[in-house]
Design a protein around this motif. Structure first.
Motif, short mmCIF file in Angstrom:
data_model
loop_
_atom_site.label_atom_id
_atom_site.label_comp_id
_atom_site.label_asym_id
_atom_site.label_seq_id
_atom_site.Cartn_x
_atom_site.Cartn_y
_atom_site.Cartn_z
N LYS A 158 34.93 45.00 51.02
CA LYS A 158 34.20 43.92 50.36
C LYS A 158 33.07 44.41 49.47
N SER A 159 33.03 45.71 49.21
CA SER A 159 31.98 46.28 48.36
C SER A 159 32.31 46.04 46.88
N ASN A 310 44.65 54.80 46.67
CA ASN A 310 43.18 54.67 46.73
C ASN A 310 42.65 53.49 45.93
N ILE A 311 43.40 52.40 45.99
CA ILE A 311 42.98 51.14 45.37
C ILE A 311 42.48 50.22 46.48
N ALA A 312 41.21 49.85 46.40
CA ALA A 312 40.61 48.98 47.41
C ALA A 312 41.13 47.55 47.23
N GLY A 346 40.63 47.18 43.04
CA GLY A 346 39.81 48.06 42.23
C GLY A 346 39.67 49.45 42.82
N TYR A 347 39.27 50.38 41.98
CA TYR A 347 39.01 51.75 42.42
C TYR A 347 37.60 51.85 42.98
N VAL A 348 37.42 52.68 44.00
CA VAL A 348 36.12 52.87 44.63
C VAL A 348 35.82 54.36 44.74
#
Length: 369
Positions: A158-159, A310-312, A346-348
């Motif tokens: 949730k960031s 690695n996609i959030a 999205g990417y993180v």
């Protein structure tokens, strides 16, 4: 000693005491803010350790409010499981029709299927009127640890994400693989629509006291409470960690989570979330029990693929839970089937692992001999 020196000594003594006290508070906060660690029991009487492990991995699946609204009957002599929704753990306010509960059950089924596959089993899955039957048979002895690591890795984040679009090659591969999946990249018209619809729906939903009350019951306000209940939404699950996590636990209670201030914080957080992502994905499908189970399986499989890249991912369900948005979203997006899931992508910078906050297997699995 002069009076001035005495005053200076007193002042420095007070400042020293304040500094020591603040340091103690910060140290305590830092310790309390460490990542939650839990050790639920995997033990099931009369069941092999391997099957226990498979059923544990199965539980680390996406589900609404981490309510884990499933119940399981295991027939070890027949290599069979019967799985259904646990009506006592569904969300009466935001999910009155149990749409999300059935999708969550589908996520559970897909994770279970992946776990069995990782341990070298073939499965057959039959969807009945309101239950799912899964049978399994061992075909090889090699354990695929990559699949198990992927189950551990997948989680809700949730960031804030990067606003960078999902790579075209990755997005196109997803779209080719999954029927009912649509991806809207940052900057596209439907991306802007979903962003605004989500924020408007969250704002409207947050004004409903019944919604607030239900959410508050599933929030956890200390690591101790989370460890005892082994379900619900912890501070870390809403994106808080370290000292921020500790102060959230110190300053928030079940009652305060029902008030206007907390609701506004939720709206502000949602605004940051929709403004900080690279894409939205939707998954469409029918409204029958088997169709919703299939939507859940698709959601979970797609989420595994996102984790591998690695996609959030964060589900954003408000626009599907409240009118008028739930009635218009299909036509507004121009898709041919009802929208069942909305996912923020999205990417993180740091892709973390699932907390593993799940109930003991014996809490919901009945072993039938």
């Amino acid at each position: 000693m002069t009076r001035k020196k005495k005053i200076m000594i007193t002042v420095f003594s007070i400042l020293g005491a304040i500094i020591i006290a603040l340091s103690a508070v910060l140290v305590t906060a830092a310790v309390m803010g460490k990542r939650l660690k839990v050790s639920p029991s995997r033990y099931l009487e009369g069941v092999s350790e391997e099957i226990q492990d498979i059923l544990w991995y199965s539980s680390i699946s996406a589900n609404s409010h981490n309510s884990q609204a499933w119940t399981v009957k295991l027939y070890p002599d027949e290599n069979k499981l019967q799985i259904a929704v646990d009506d006592k753990r569904t969300l009466a306010v935001v999910d009155a029709t149990k749409r999300e509960a059935y999708i969550s059950l589908g996520c559970y089924i897909e994770t279970m299927n992946t776990a069995f596959s990782a341990y070298g089993y073939e499965t057959q899955i039959i969807c009945n009127e309101n239950t799912v039957e899964l049978t399994y048979s061992k075909v090889q002895s090699i354990v695929n640890k990559d699949k198990l690591n992927l189950i551990d890795k997948r989680h809700t984040d949730k960031s804030a994400y990067s606003t960078k679009k999902i790579k075209d090659t990755t997005a196109n591969a997803f779209l080719a693989k999954y029927n009912g999946l649509h991806i809207y990249q940052n900057g596209e018209e439907n991306f802007a629509y979903l962003k605004q619809a989500t924020l408007d729906a969250v704002t409207l939903q947050s004004a409903d006291q019944n919604y607030r009350n239900e959410l508050a019951e599933w929030l956890r306000f200390s690591d101790k409470e989370a460890s005892e209940k082994l379900d619900g939404i912890t501070a870390e699950m809403i994106g808080l960690k370290g000292i921020v996590k500790t102060f959230y636990y110190w300053t928030t209670s079940r009652e305060s989570a029902k008030d206007d201030k907390f609701a506004q914080q939720g709206i502000d957080t949602a605004k940051k979330q929709v403004n900080n992502c690279g894409a939205f994905a939707i998954i469409t499908g029918g409204n029958t029990f088997p169709e919703l189970i299939n939507t859940g399986r698709t959601t979970q499989a797609f989420w595994f693929d996102c984790a591998e890249n690695n996609i959030a991912v964060q589900p954003l369900s408000a626009a599907l839970e409240i009118q008028p948005f739930s009635n218009s979203i299909q036509n507004d997006l121009g898709v041919t089937a009802p929208v069942q899931m909305i996912l923020r992508l999205g990417y993180v910078d740091e892709y973390r692992n699932n907390l593993g906050l799940r109930r003991n297997l014996s809490d919901y699995i009945e072993v039938v001999k």
